[in-house]
Structures are given as C-alpha cells and as structure tokens.
Design an enzyme around this catalytic site. Structure first.
Site, PDB file in Angstrom:
ATOM      1  N   ASN A 162       0.795  -1.240   0.000  1.00  0.00           N
ATOM      2  CA  ASN A 162       0.000   0.000   0.000  1.00  0.00           C
ATOM      3  C   ASN A 162       0.822   1.282   0.000  1.00  0.00           C
ATOM      4  O   ASN A 162       0.279   2.347  -0.291  1.00  0.00           O
ATOM      5  CB  ASN A 162      -1.006  -0.010   1.149  1.00  0.00           C
ATOM      6  N   GLU A 258       5.744  -3.371  11.875  1.00  0.00           N
ATOM      7  CA  GLU A 258       4.579  -2.481  11.792  1.00  0.00           C
ATOM      8  C   GLU A 258       3.493  -3.296  11.109  1.00  0.00           C
ATOM      9  O   GLU A 258       3.644  -3.649   9.942  1.00  0.00           O
ATOM     10  CB  GLU A 258       4.906  -1.234  10.978  1.00  0.00           C
ATOM     11  N   CYS A 292      -3.022   0.904   7.039  1.00  0.00           N
ATOM     12  CA  CYS A 292      -3.031   0.246   8.348  1.00  0.00           C
ATOM     13  C   CYS A 292      -3.668   1.176   9.378  1.00  0.00           C
ATOM     14  O   CYS A 292      -4.345   0.739  10.305  1.00  0.00           O
ATOM     15  CB  CYS A 292      -1.619  -0.093   8.793  1.00  0.00           C
TER      16      CYS A 292
HETATM   17  P1  NAP Z   1       1.593  -8.818   3.644  1.00  0.00           P
HETATM   18  O1  NAP Z   1       0.823  -9.760   2.814  1.00  0.00           O
HETATM   19  O2  NAP Z   1       1.889  -9.159   5.017  1.00  0.00           O
HETATM   20  O3  NAP Z   1       2.969  -8.551   2.834  1.00  0.00           O
HETATM   21  C1  NAP Z   1       3.888  -7.622   3.342  1.00  0.00           C
HETATM   22  C2  NAP Z   1       5.260  -7.939   2.768  1.00  0.00           C
HETATM   23  O4  NAP Z   1       5.733  -9.177   3.288  1.00  0.00           O
HETATM   24  C3  NAP Z   1       5.265  -8.116   1.247  1.00  0.00           C
HETATM   25  O5  NAP Z   1       6.465  -7.619   0.735  1.00  0.00           O
HETATM   26  C4  NAP Z   1       5.215  -9.631   1.098  1.00  0.00           C
HETATM   27  O6  NAP Z   1       5.715 -10.063  -0.134  1.00  0.00           O
HETATM   28  C5  NAP Z   1       6.141 -10.027   2.229  1.00  0.00           C
HETATM   29  N1  NAP Z   1       6.013 -11.413   2.654  1.00  0.00           N
HETATM   30  C6  NAP Z   1       4.941 -12.226   2.575  1.00  0.00           C
HETATM   31  N2  NAP Z   1       5.244 -13.436   3.116  1.00  0.00           N
HETATM   32  C7  NAP Z   1       6.539 -13.372   3.537  1.00  0.00           C
HETATM   33  C8  NAP Z   1       7.437 -14.280   4.179  1.00  0.00           C
HETATM   34  N3  NAP Z   1       7.080 -15.526   4.499  1.00  0.00           N
HETATM   35  N4  NAP Z   1       8.686 -13.859   4.462  1.00  0.00           N
HETATM   36  C9  NAP Z   1       9.087 -12.600   4.142  1.00  0.00           C
HETATM   37  N5  NAP Z   1       8.291 -11.689   3.530  1.00  0.00           N
HETATM   38  C10 NAP Z   1       7.034 -12.077   3.241  1.00  0.00           C
HETATM   39  O7  NAP Z   1       0.890  -7.382   3.694  1.00  0.00           O
HETATM   40  P2  NAP Z   1       0.319  -6.531   2.482  1.00  0.00           P
HETATM   41  O8  NAP Z   1      -0.882  -7.197   1.964  1.00  0.00           O
HETATM   42  O9  NAP Z   1       1.411  -6.192   1.528  1.00  0.00           O
HETATM   43  O10 NAP Z   1      -0.090  -5.197   3.263  1.00  0.00           O
HETATM   44  C11 NAP Z   1      -1.284  -5.086   3.937  1.00  0.00           C
HETATM   45  C12 NAP Z   1      -1.117  -5.373   5.407  1.00  0.00           C
HETATM   46  O11 NAP Z   1      -0.029  -4.618   5.911  1.00  0.00           O
HETATM   47  C13 NAP Z   1      -2.308  -4.935   6.221  1.00  0.00           C
HETATM   48  O12 NAP Z   1      -2.558  -5.845   7.235  1.00  0.00           O
HETATM   49  C14 NAP Z   1      -1.888  -3.616   6.825  1.00  0.00           C
HETATM   50  O13 NAP Z   1      -2.523  -3.263   8.001  1.00  0.00           O
HETATM   51  C15 NAP Z   1      -0.428  -3.854   7.048  1.00  0.00           C
HETATM   52  N6  NAP Z   1       0.306  -2.584   7.052  1.00  0.00           N
HETATM   53  C16 NAP Z   1       0.763  -2.118   8.223  1.00  0.00           C
HETATM   54  C17 NAP Z   1       1.415  -0.877   8.246  1.00  0.00           C
HETATM   55  C18 NAP Z   1       1.955  -0.296   9.510  1.00  0.00           C
HETATM   56  O14 NAP Z   1       2.770   0.635   9.413  1.00  0.00           O
HETATM   57  N7  NAP Z   1       1.542  -0.747  10.668  1.00  0.00           N
HETATM   58  C19 NAP Z   1       1.598  -0.151   7.101  1.00  0.00           C
HETATM   59  C20 NAP Z   1       1.091  -0.692   5.937  1.00  0.00           C
HETATM   60  C21 NAP Z   1       0.436  -1.927   5.903  1.00  0.00           C
HETATM   61  P3  NAP Z   1       4.671 -10.373  -1.332  1.00  0.00           P
HETATM   62  O15 NAP Z   1       4.076  -9.042  -1.712  1.00  0.00           O
HETATM   63  O16 NAP Z   1       5.549 -10.935  -2.375  1.00  0.00           O
HETATM   64  O17 NAP Z   1       3.666 -11.327  -0.800  1.00  0.00           O
HETATM   65  O1  G3P Z   2      -0.640   1.914   5.987  1.00  0.00           O
HETATM   66  C1  G3P Z   2       0.398   2.797   5.872  1.00  0.00           C
HETATM   67  C2  G3P Z   2       0.583   3.507   7.101  1.00  0.00           C
HETATM   68  O2  G3P Z   2       1.839   3.551   7.392  1.00  0.00           O
HETATM   69  C3  G3P Z   2      -0.261   4.679   7.134  1.00  0.00           C
HETATM   70  O3  G3P Z   2       0.300   5.841   6.827  1.00  0.00           O
HETATM   71  O4  G3P Z   2       0.196   8.235   6.634  1.00  0.00           O
HETATM   72  O5  G3P Z   2      -1.573   6.840   5.620  1.00  0.00           O
HETATM   73  O6  G3P Z   2      -1.456   7.114   8.056  1.00  0.00           O
HETATM   74  P1  G3P Z   2      -0.692   7.095   6.781  1.00  0.00           P
END
Ligand code: NAP
Ligand code: G3P
Length: 493
Positions: A162, A258, A292
């Site tokens: 994202n 995160e 997120c």
């Molecule tokens: P995701 O499916 O967890 O993927 C995140 C990253 O991890 C991607 O680069 C993914 O690669 C990689 N990945 C997946 N499986 C892995 C493994 N076994 N080992 C190492 N890396 C691996 O998350 P997303 O769908 O990209 O993002 C959405 C999620 O992220 C939501 O739950 C959101 O809340 C959270 N998020 C949190 C924050 C924060 O700052 N707290 C910010 C943004 C998003 P691939 O793309 O190749 O699968």
């Molecule tokens: O999901 C991405 C997170 O880091 C949010 O950033 O600036 O959209 O609150 P912001």
C-alpha cells in the site's frame, strides 16, 4: 535515468551496484488492478541469488559504516533531490501498479522526499553521549563511558503493497543513515515502483553493494530470506499474520514490526459532529481504506449516534468512485482476493442484522464505500481488518463500554477521540491500548518524525525518523578507567 533497471519491460534487481537479471528465468507479471493491463514483469530470484545478495551486503557494510556521517547525509540528501526530480513519473507508475489515486500517489512521493531529507539531517544530529561513573554508588568519576551509536550490519527491509515507495524509504533511509547496508524485499504488487526508488538511491552515489534488492513472492522466497544467518535486523511492515510468522521462524534476530490495525474512532456527546464525521470519512476511506491506520470502526455514544450516522452517510455519498487517474477517492482494490474478503465481511454484517446505510455495491475489485450502523460485537466487521472501503458503526452506552470494546481488539495501532472535553480525552487516551491516540483528528502515521508504533498484534518496536535510526543502530560503550591518583596536587578549587 531509469533505462538500466529494466530490459524489455522485465525489471532487474540491484546487486553490487549493477542492475542484473536472475538466472531463474522465472518471471512474475505485474498487472494493473485498474484494468489488468501489464505494468511489467519482475524476476523471481532463487535461494542461491539470495545468498549472494546477503553476502554482498555483509561485505559492503564496512565501507559505508566507515564513511563520515556528513558524507552519508550528503548522499541521502541527493537521493531526495533525485526522487523529487522524478516524482511525477514515479507517481504515475504507483497509480498504475497499485491503483492509488494519482493525488495520493503524488503526495506519497513528495512525502518520501521530505522523509528522506529529514532523515539525513536527523542522522547528523544523533550523537552518542559521555557518562561518568560517580553517578552510581561505588563508582568514581575516573570511570568514563564514551557511548557511540553503531550500525547493526545488514538490515532486511520488507515493505507492503500500500506504500511501496514511502514505506520502503522509511526503512532504507534511516537504515543507511545509521551506517547499515540494506537488503530490500519489496512487495510483489508494488515491486516496480519500489525498484524505481532503489534506482534513486543508487543514482545518489551509494557505494556498490550497500543497497541490494530481492524480488519474488514472499510466499515462495520469503522464508529463505528471513531465515538467512547473515541478516542482522529485520524491519518489516505488513499484515499481522505474516509478521507473527516472521517472528516465529526467526530466532535472536532483532525485528521491528509495523503490522495490521483496527483503529477506532470514539465519539463523545459533546463532540463537534461535523468535524468528527469529516475526519472519520477521510480516515476510513482514503486509498479505499487500504491503510493500516485507516479508521476501521466507530464507537459512538448512543444519544448522538443518529446525528453522526446521518452526517457520515451524507459525506460518504459524496465520495467519488472510479479510475485512480481521475479526481476520485475510491479506486479498485489491489486484487479480487482482497475484494472478496471485504465482501465477505459485508455479507456477514448484513446476515447478522447490521443496518446498511450506504454501499454494498461491487464491480470486480472496485467496491463502493459502505457504511453500517447498529453493528454488534457478534459481527466479523467489528473485529477484522477489512483493508477496504467499509466502515462499521457501533453504538455504545458510555465511555467505559467504548474503551472496553476498543481494547478488546487484538490490534493496538491508533485510536481517535472526538470531544471538546480535554479531561475526558486524556482519561480515555490513557486507558486505550494503542501506540498513538489522536484527539479530534483522524488516525494517521505522520508527521513522520513522531513516534509510530503498534502494540499487541499491531507491531513491535517504534518507527518515526529518529526512532527508526536508533532502532536500526545500537549504543557501544568504550569505558576508560583513569588511574585513581593518591596525590591531590592541583585539587580543583
Ligand atoms: P503482507 O501480505 O503481510 O505482505 C507484506 C510484505 O511481506 C510483502 O512484501 C510480502 O511479499 C512479504 N512477505 C509475505 N510473506 C513473507 C514471508 N514468508 N517472508 C518474508 N516476507 C514475506 O501485507 P500486504 O498485503 O502487503 O499489506 C497489507 C497489510 O499490511 C495490512 O494488514 C496492513 O494493516 C499492514 N500494514 C501495516 C502498516 C503499519 O505501518 N503498521 C503499514 C502498511 C500496511 P509479497 O508481496 O511478495 O507477498
Ligand atoms: O498503511 C500505511 C501507514 O503507514 C499509514 O500511513 O500516513 O496513511 O497514516 P498514513
């Protein structure tokens, strides 16, 4: 300047200062969530190639760590300037690759320019300290500790789809500023935008081997990378599910996580409802809720709920839906799987008797903004992270019930409180199990020098520029033990 990062629309990886192709000959096609049009292909790298990349980062770390902080900062500043020069091109690729509306894509890139600049300046300000022993009983002032900050070595940076530019730079820039080398694994959907960012850092003059990229599906190559013995720290942003998995399979590797969120907006009787509704709608629906920190539930005192629900529903009805290259807010979700998941939450809420105020309309992976009133804690939407444009409203009798439901979530990223009573605001803020509480504002990560952290399933460790530099470095104490002198000649007057 980006000619060498791809060949025939097949994107390469940065390895030892060169853009190289994988021997795997195994490609992953990146299609646009807007219209399935091909944006490009990335390489699925092999385990052997991962070994080479991590070893190269390990062997290159010393050169960079020995570089004066001011010179590191100059290169990081240059990266910010190059990113700014190419911001429009990269914003357009972002929109194509992850269907982020062009306005938000532009602000993501410009925000990243500011982030990188601030990191370069902050990195120069982070100094060590000198401690004298006599502050602790039994020790004298002849014991002096010179405490410096040392890089940890090779940082593995893994970012989510994202924010492939901003949430990648928010790891890479502080890691580099602290003197580390970086192995960067971008999200598959978002890899192309992220490789442009890697090129920007390379073009800024990073020594070869200090930043290297690995593309490939996390589900295929991810475990091989995270378990690599030469990785000194993992900085991961993504889902709680993957974050938990990484911490389960990696032992004794410091990690910053995160993760997901289920941010609540608590609205009290004395709140300015127009202001609250405006923030709630922006907080819940920007980038179609794929943040997120998106507001993912409203906990409103029942005696003002009708008014708030009406205002929110009116604001949501004005949101524009459509192609992200147009002036819209709601755009297609990252893929159909994500849209199916959100639709499942919507169907569950309807089945269990929630009041549909607006929405529940779908065209493939484009979901129209949806608002539910009278949501109860028996519904999945009350607890699960939709990462989509749906907002559940839960009516509560009093502050205690609001806090109880807010804290009953497995997540703990942020919360908002809307009230004009600062005492109530602080009282509630102190009770909430989250990293950050926003008073009379939507939940959001920025400004990026503020601490950003999640508790419970929302994360481990703290980010935010100075916090990130400190989290990816460590103190080192060099203790000098001056000889105790018997002669008191020259006793200080
Ligand atoms: P995701 O499916 O967890 O993927 C995140 C990253 O991890 C991607 O680069 C993914 O690669 C990689 N990945 C997946 N499986 C892995 C493994 N076994 N080992 C190492 N890396 C691996 O998350 P997303 O769908 O990209 O993002 C959405 C999620 O992220 C939501 O739950 C959101 O809340 C959270 N998020 C949190 C924050 C924060 O700052 N707290 C910010 C943004 C998003 P691939 O793309 O190749 O699968
Ligand atoms: O999901 C991405 C997170 O880091 C949010 O950033 O600036 O959209 O609150 P912001």
């Amino acid at each position: 300047m980006f000619e060498d990062i791809k060949d025939n629309n097949i994107y390469k990886n940065l390895y030892d200062g060169q853009w190289v192709s994988s021997a795997s000959n195994n490609f992953i096609t990146i299609n646009s969530p807007i219209n399935e049009e091909e944006v490009g292909k990335i390489q699925a790298m092999t385990g052997e190639e991962v070994d080479k990349v991590v070893s190269k980062a390990q062997s290159s770390f010393g050169i960079w760590a020995d570089k004066p902080v001011s010179e590191r900062a100059d290169i990081i500043h240059k990266a910010a300037a190059i990113l700014e020069e190419n911001s429009e091109e990269i914003a357009n690729i972002l929109t194509k690759e992850i269907a982020k509306d062009i306005k938000s894509a532009r602000s993501e890139v410009i925000r990243t320019v500011d982030f990188i600049r601030f990191t370069a300046d902050e990195g120069k300000r982070i100094q060590g300290e000198t401690l004298q022993g006599d502050g602790f009983h039994g020790f004298s002032k002849n014991k002096l500790a010179f405490v410096t900050r040392e890089p940890v070595g090779v940082v593995l940076a893994i970012s989510p789809f994202n924010y492939p530019v901003n949430l990648s730079a928010s790891k890479i820039a502080p890691a580099l500023m602290a003197g580390n080398s970086v192995v960067f694994k971008p999200p598959t959907q978002g890899s192309i935008s992220a490789l442009y960012l890697a090129k920007v850092f390379q073009a800024a003059g990073l020594p070869s081997g200090v930043l290297n990229t690995i593309t490939g599906k996390g589900s295929e190559i991810g475990d091989y990378i995270i378990k690599h013995k030469e990785i000194d720290l993992i900085n991961f942003t993504g889902s709680s599910e993957v974050g938990r998995h990484i911490s389960e399979v990696t032992t004794m590797v410091p990690s910053i996580m995160e993760l997901g969120g289920k941010d609540a907006a608590i609205v009290l009787e004395d709140a300015d409802l127009e202001h609250a509704a405006n923030n709630i709608v922006k907080g819940a629906f920007s980038y179609s809720g794929q943040r997120c920190t998106a507001l993912k539930r409203v906990l409103v005192l029942e005696n003002i709920a009708d008014q708030l629900v009406d205002i929110i529903t009116e604001y949501v009805s004005q949101l524009k839906v459509g192609n992200p290259f147009d002036d819209v807010t709601i755009t297609p979700l990252i893929n159909n799987k994500a849209a199916d998941f959100v639709q499942g939450l919507i169907d569950d809420a309807i089945e269990k008797g929630a009041t549909l105020k607006i929405g529940n309309k779908r065209e493939g992976n484009l979901l129209y903004p949806t608002v539910f009133d009278n949501v109860t804690t028996h519904m999945r939407i009350a607890w699960e992270e939709p990462f989509g444009p749906v907002l559940p409203i839960i009516r509560v009798k009093n502050i205690d019930e609001a806090v109880e439901i807010a804290n009953a979530s497995e997540y703990g990223l942020q919360s908002s409180i809307f009230t004009n009573d600062i005492d109530d605001a602080f009282h509630i803020a102190r009770l909430l199990e989250v990293g950050t509480v926003q008073i009379n504002n939507k939940t959001e990560r920025g400004p990026d020098h503020f601490p950003f952290l999640g508790v419970k399933s929302s994360g481990m460790g703290t980010q935010g520029i100075r916090y990130s530099i400190e989290a990816m470095s460590r103190p080192k104490a060099i203790v000098v033990n001056l000889r105790e002198r018997s002669d008191k000649v020259g006793q200080v007057k």
